[in-house]
Design a protein around this motif. Structure first.
Motif, PDB file in Angstrom:
ATOM      1  N   MET A   1     113.034  70.358 -67.197  1.00 16.94           N
ATOM      2  CA  MET A   1     114.065  69.913 -68.152  1.00 16.94           C
ATOM      3  C   MET A   1     115.396  70.545 -67.805  1.00 16.94           C
ATOM      4  O   MET A   1     115.522  71.770 -67.844  1.00 16.94           O
ATOM      5  N   PRO A   2     116.354  69.731 -67.383  1.00 16.28           N
ATOM      6  CA  PRO A   2     117.659  70.332 -67.051  1.00 16.28           C
ATOM      7  C   PRO A   2     118.351  70.815 -68.331  1.00 16.28           C
ATOM      8  O   PRO A   2     118.052  70.337 -69.417  1.00 16.28           O
ATOM      9  N   THR A   3     119.271  71.764 -68.177  1.00 19.73           N
ATOM     10  CA  THR A   3     119.980  72.248 -69.361  1.00 19.73           C
ATOM     11  C   THR A   3     120.860  71.143 -69.912  1.00 19.73           C
ATOM     12  O   THR A   3     121.292  70.247 -69.196  1.00 19.73           O
ATOM     13  N   LEU A  89     112.536  79.084 -50.207  1.00 19.06           N
ATOM     14  CA  LEU A  89     113.826  79.646 -50.569  1.00 19.06           C
ATOM     15  C   LEU A  89     114.975  78.838 -49.967  1.00 19.06           C
ATOM     16  O   LEU A  89     115.972  78.550 -50.624  1.00 19.06           O
ATOM     17  N   VAL A  90     114.802  78.437 -48.691  1.00 16.42           N
ATOM     18  CA  VAL A  90     115.832  77.622 -48.038  1.00 16.42           C
ATOM     19  C   VAL A  90     116.006  76.307 -48.795  1.00 16.42           C
ATOM     20  O   VAL A  90     117.124  75.843 -49.031  1.00 16.42           O
ATOM     21  N   GLU A  91     114.876  75.739 -49.229  1.00 16.24           N
ATOM     22  CA  GLU A  91     114.915  74.492 -49.980  1.00 16.24           C
ATOM     23  C   GLU A  91     115.678  74.671 -51.307  1.00 16.24           C
ATOM     24  O   GLU A  91     116.530  73.862 -51.671  1.00 16.24           O
ATOM     25  N   LEU A  92     115.372  75.781 -52.006  1.00 17.80           N
ATOM     26  CA  LEU A  92     116.063  76.063 -53.273  1.00 17.80           C
ATOM     27  C   LEU A  92     117.557  76.300 -53.044  1.00 17.80           C
ATOM     28  O   LEU A  92     118.404  75.809 -53.788  1.00 17.80           O
ATOM     29  N   GLN A 381     107.547  80.974 -65.499  1.00 13.01           N
ATOM     30  CA  GLN A 381     107.455  79.941 -66.551  1.00 13.01           C
ATOM     31  C   GLN A 381     107.808  78.551 -66.024  1.00 13.01           C
ATOM     32  O   GLN A 381     107.228  77.561 -66.442  1.00 13.01           O
ATOM     33  N   HIS A 382     108.742  78.483 -65.090  1.00 15.10           N
ATOM     34  CA  HIS A 382     109.208  77.178 -64.626  1.00 15.10           C
ATOM     35  C   HIS A 382     108.766  76.858 -63.193  1.00 15.10           C
ATOM     36  O   HIS A 382     109.374  76.029 -62.526  1.00 15.10           O
ATOM     37  N   ASN A 383     107.705  77.536 -62.738  1.00 13.14           N
ATOM     38  CA  ASN A 383     107.222  77.287 -61.370  1.00 13.14           C
ATOM     39  C   ASN A 383     106.898  75.805 -61.142  1.00 13.14           C
ATOM     40  O   ASN A 383     107.353  75.204 -60.175  1.00 13.14           O
ATOM     41  N   ARG A 384     106.132  75.243 -62.053  1.00 17.09           N
ATOM     42  CA  ARG A 384     105.694  73.850 -61.857  1.00 17.09           C
ATOM     43  C   ARG A 384     106.898  72.907 -61.914  1.00 17.09           C
ATOM     44  O   ARG A 384     107.064  72.033 -61.067  1.00 17.09           O
ATOM     45  N   GLU A 385     107.732  73.144 -62.916  1.00 19.59           N
ATOM     46  CA  GLU A 385     108.929  72.319 -63.103  1.00 19.59           C
ATOM     47  C   GLU A 385     109.803  72.333 -61.840  1.00 19.59           C
ATOM     48  O   GLU A 385     110.267  71.294 -61.370  1.00 19.59           O
ATOM     49  N   VAL A 386     110.015  73.517 -61.289  1.00 20.97           N
ATOM     50  CA  VAL A 386     110.928  73.645 -60.149  1.00 20.97           C
ATOM     51  C   VAL A 386     110.249  73.238 -58.854  1.00 20.97           C
ATOM     52  O   VAL A 386     110.766  72.406 -58.092  1.00 20.97           O
ATOM     53  N   TYR A 387     109.068  73.802 -58.581  1.00 18.71           N
ATOM     54  CA  TYR A 387     108.435  73.566 -57.274  1.00 18.71           C
ATOM     55  C   TYR A 387     107.860  72.145 -57.175  1.00 18.71           C
ATOM     56  O   TYR A 387     107.972  71.504 -56.135  1.00 18.71           O
ATOM     57  N   ASP A 389     108.161  69.288 -59.762  1.00 21.76           N
ATOM     58  CA  ASP A 389     109.011  68.190 -60.244  1.00 21.76           C
ATOM     59  C   ASP A 389     110.313  68.082 -59.449  1.00 21.76           C
ATOM     60  O   ASP A 389     110.810  66.989 -59.225  1.00 21.76           O
ATOM     61  N   GLU A 390     110.862  69.211 -59.033  1.00 25.02           N
ATOM     62  CA  GLU A 390     112.181  69.147 -58.390  1.00 25.02           C
ATOM     63  C   GLU A 390     112.112  69.244 -56.873  1.00 25.02           C
ATOM     64  O   GLU A 390     112.833  68.548 -56.175  1.00 25.02           O
ATOM     65  N   LEU A 391     111.271  70.151 -56.327  1.00 27.87           N
ATOM     66  CA  LEU A 391     111.169  70.235 -54.866  1.00 27.87           C
ATOM     67  C   LEU A 391     110.119  69.261 -54.313  1.00 27.87           C
ATOM     68  O   LEU A 391     110.021  69.080 -53.107  1.00 27.87           O
ATOM     69  N   GLY A 392     109.304  68.667 -55.198  1.00 33.20           N
ATOM     70  CA  GLY A 392     108.352  67.645 -54.751  1.00 33.20           C
ATOM     71  C   GLY A 392     107.059  68.186 -54.177  1.00 33.20           C
ATOM     72  O   GLY A 392     106.325  67.470 -53.482  1.00 33.20           O
ATOM     73  N   LEU A 393     106.739  69.448 -54.444  1.00 29.83           N
ATOM     74  CA  LEU A 393     105.462  69.999 -54.001  1.00 29.83           C
ATOM     75  C   LEU A 393     104.329  69.365 -54.805  1.00 29.83           C
ATOM     76  O   LEU A 393     104.490  69.085 -55.983  1.00 29.83           O
TER      77      LEU A 393
END
Lengths: 407, 336
Positions: A1-3, A89-92, A381-387, A389-393
């Motif tokens: 969820m973006p801010t 990290l490079v991806e982020l 807390q946001h591992n799933r959301e970031v890795y 939903d956003e990075l496509g893992l």
């Protein structure tokens, strides 16, 4: 969820690899709406944990200072020592506008994620490093702390009483100041990057920030008049009168810097104590004319103050346009009707710490209100959301990383 | 530049300058700019893209918004002075008005964020800062303790609940001190070696961080008696050599003369002053390696740039400037 897109910095993406030295920098940007992802080692940053000897708050797992310093951020975990972490990290960093880090100089380079590596993937990236001594110079690899930076930067020698050892301010003010300067520099670099299409490495030295914050007691003053500024209690050298004065139930801080303020104060002392001498015109004018009489005038003023309560001195002094404020406790600040009228304090719900009262906005924007966007994250807390939903893992890939201890 | 804003013509000139400015920064008492006809509502008409920043002791609303304060007042008001210093003292203050710098830096963050928003099409806006609240934000983590636990946080001087030794220890010479943070058990071992006190390693009072915290008075007293014979810079060097955070308590002269690191980084600047010539000044710690700015000059004389501002920027003729001076709107440029 973006801010939610309400803050001045909404749309800006920040990656934070910072310990307590630089967490306030990320908070400043996050409360203004930037999407700040706090990257912690698996299990969470050490600054989350209670120090020994500190009485843990009942029911609260997180340290109060951590909760405050990390509002509005999202949290992911990543073990930078594991080789699998580099790609993530490079991806982020490729998706970020800004990376904030507080690792010892050279650490990112040794992990092949230094500025030169990251800019290959994202030329517009700003990398802001906050360290005790900066990225260059003979003391680059020296160890630092809030205390050591306060000493070397020139702040401690001019804090406290003449007869006491030098002392630092509460609340890690060297780190807070350095974090605030880091936020300033990061924003300047982001604006420059938007114009030039090219980011840069920002090199913040906590020692230099302390030197700058305390500069009115620094080299310029000494070179100018040959006087080395020292500790001298609560009064300021060039302002007479100035300092903390005891009242019946506490203390007030009084500072006279203008000729009219002196006239108002002398009149008040005269009215209450009957003192005639204080009205002598020889005491009028700028502080320099009162400099030889500092101790005598302090006695006169104390005669007034010691008869009254703090509240009386504060309200009546200000009614007379004299710069008088209470020397407040935290309890008094919390109960200040002025702050209540402005709605300064905020209530924030945290999943484990519960509902707590937080100090609020340091500034108020008319169009893009400052806001605590969310409570401080729990570890990962946001591992799933970031890795995912956003990075496509994939879920499976994330689980593999978890089992290897990478995240 | 000089403008007497009580003169109607000066207010008009002020608005013409605002029309071609990005940012207005002011710190009059709350309400003064409105009374002058230069409040945000008026200036927004002249320049919708304007970012206006107002800073005052208590902010522009609330019952105390017109109260008079200086930096040290805010240090006391915010609770910072009572939270800081040794337990034996009622309150502790800096000589450099810490909240002045903290408030100004927070103001910069606010203004730059607004510029970033404007760059993305968000237009101008008004920002108000209370120096009281900005200072509170900077000690918010300490405030939380009082807020959540309902008790005053203890004054701990130079000590820390997370490290011991953690203090400022006397060295040889007058008012010479070394600040030291020993953060881990391996560091404690190396510390004892550097101080030539290997017997401390067998002392049960000092056997762990918890034990050292329990006996912190004795610990600090013993360290002080050991550091008194050494010079601050020598001790700092010996401790840093083995990876322990240590630093001399430097004063103004030390910063200018003895700090080889600051010198190597070129932190101190040579700046032009209108009367004094080239002066050495504390540098700007922004660390912008890609776009390094520097201080152009150290202040300016009153009205020094009147010709540039009114002539070049606003395009006024010499006669027009002369008439504005006669009307009292502009004060002629003088000596510093």
């Amino acid at each position: 969820m973006p801010t939610q897109p309400s803050g001045a910095l909404s749309g800006r993406r920040v990656l934070e690899l910072a310990d307590a030295t630089g967490a306030y920098c990320g908070k400043l940007l996050a409360d203004l709406g930037a999407d700040v992802i706090k990257l912690e080692p698996p299990g969470g940053d050490p600054s989350r944990r209670m120090p020994p000897g500190d009485s843990s708050r009942e029911g609260g797992e997180e340290r109060l200072s951590f909760l405050y310093m990390n509002t509005s951020k999202r949290g992911v975990t990543l073990d930078l020592r594991k080789p699998e972490s580099r790609g993530l990290l490079v991806e982020l960093a490729s998706r970020a506008d800004l990376v904030i880090e507080t690792l010892p100089p050279g650490t990112l380079d040794s992990l092949e994620i230094g500025y030169e590596s990251l800019r290959q993937h994202n030329p517009r990236l700003v990398l802001t490093s906050i360290t005790g001594f900066g990225q260059s110079g003979p003391h680059r690899d020296f160890r630092s702390s809030d205390l050591v930076a306060s000493a070397l930067g020139g702040a401690m020698t001019v804090t406290g009483e003449e007869d006491d050892p030098p002392v630092r301010l509460a609340g890690s003010q060297a780190h807070v100041a350095a974090s605030t300067v880091a936020a300033v520099s990061s924003l300047i670099a982001l604006l420059a990057s938007s114009q030039r299409g090219e980011g840069q490495h920002v090199d913040i030295s906590v020692q230099e920030v302390v030197g700058s914050v305390s500069h009115i007691c620094g080299v310029g003053k000494w070179l100018d008049d040959g006087i080395i500024p020292k500790r001298r209690g609560t009064g300021l050298f060039a302002s007479v009168p100035s300092g903390a004065y005891p009242c019946r139930d506490g203390s007030v801080y009084l500072m006279v810097n203008r000729p009219l303020h002196w006239v108002a104060l002398a009149q008040w002392v005269h009215e209450v104590t009957g003192n005639q001498e204080i009205l002598d015109p020889m005491f009028e004018g700028p502080s320099s004319s009162r400099l030889p009489y500092r101790e005598l005038l302090d006695l006169f003023i104390s005669d007034l103050m010691c008869q009254l309560d703090v509240e009386e001195v504060y309200r009546e002094g200000q009614r007379r346009h004299i710069a008088i404020t209470p020397v407040n406790t935290v309890a008094a600040v919390t109960a200040d009707p002025h702050l209540a009228a402005r709605g300064f304090f905020e209530q924030v719900d945290h999943p484990t710490a519960g509902r707590l009262t937080y100090p609020g906005a340091p500034y108020r924007h008319s169009k893009t209100p400052w806001r605590i966007q969310r409570p401080a994250p729990t570890p990962g807390q946001h591992n799933r959301e970031v890795y995912c939903d956003e990075l496509g893992l994939s879920e499976a890939a994330l689980q593999t990383l978890e089992s290897k201890g990478v995240v | 530049m000089t403008l007497d804003l009580r003169q109607p013509q000066a207010v008009d000139l002020g608005k013409r300058l605002v029309a071609r400015s990005d940012i207005v920064v002011e710190n009059y008492t709350a309400g003064v700019m409105d009374k002058l006809g230069l409040g945000y509502a008026a200036l927004e008409q002249v320049n919708p893209e304007l970012i206006m920043f107002s800073s005052s002791g208590y902010g522009d609303s609330g019952p105390c918004s017109r109260y008079v304060t200086w930096g040290p007042n805010i240090e006391a008001l915010s609770g910072l002075s009572r939270l800081s210093g040794f337990p034996s003292r009622d309150c502790t203050l800096t000589q450099y008005a810490h909240p002045d710098a903290i408030s100004a830096l927070h103001g910069l963050v606010a203004v730059l964020a607004a510029l970033d928003h404007r760059r993305r099409g968000g237009g101008g806006q008004y920002i108000n800062l209370s120096q009281y609240e900005a200072t509170l934000a900077g000690i918010g983590h300490v405030m939380m303790e009082g807020l959540a636990l309902g008790q005053e946080p203890a004054r701990s001087g130079n000590r820390s609940p997370e490290a011991a030794p953690h203090g400022c220890y006397p060295c040889r010479g007058e008012d010479r001190w070394c600040a030291i943070t020993v953060a881990t058990e391996p560091e404690w071992e190396r510390f004892c070696h550097v101080l030539r006190k290997r017997e401390w390693l067998d002392d049960p009072r000092f056997a762990s961080l918890a034990a050292r915290l329990d006996h912190v008075e004795a610990l600090d007293a013993e360290i002080a008696s050991s550091t008194r014979g050494r010079t601050d810079y020598e001790l700092m060097g010996a401790l840093q050599e083995v990876g322990i955070a240590a630093g001399a308590v430097q004063n103004a002269e030390d910063l200018a003369r003895h700090d080889e690191h600051l010198a190597a980084r070129g932190f101190l600047e040579q700046v032009e002053h209108v009367v004094k010539g080239t002066v050495t000044a504390t540098g700007i710690p922004l660390g912008l390696t890609g776009t390094p700015g520097r201080s152009g000059r150290a202040g300016a004389a009153v009205g020094q740039d009147n010709d540039y501002v009114f002539g070049t920027l606003l395009g006024m003729t010499e006669e027009e400037i002369e008439r504005a001076i006669e009307a009292g709107a502009i004060e002629p440029g003088g000596d510093a």
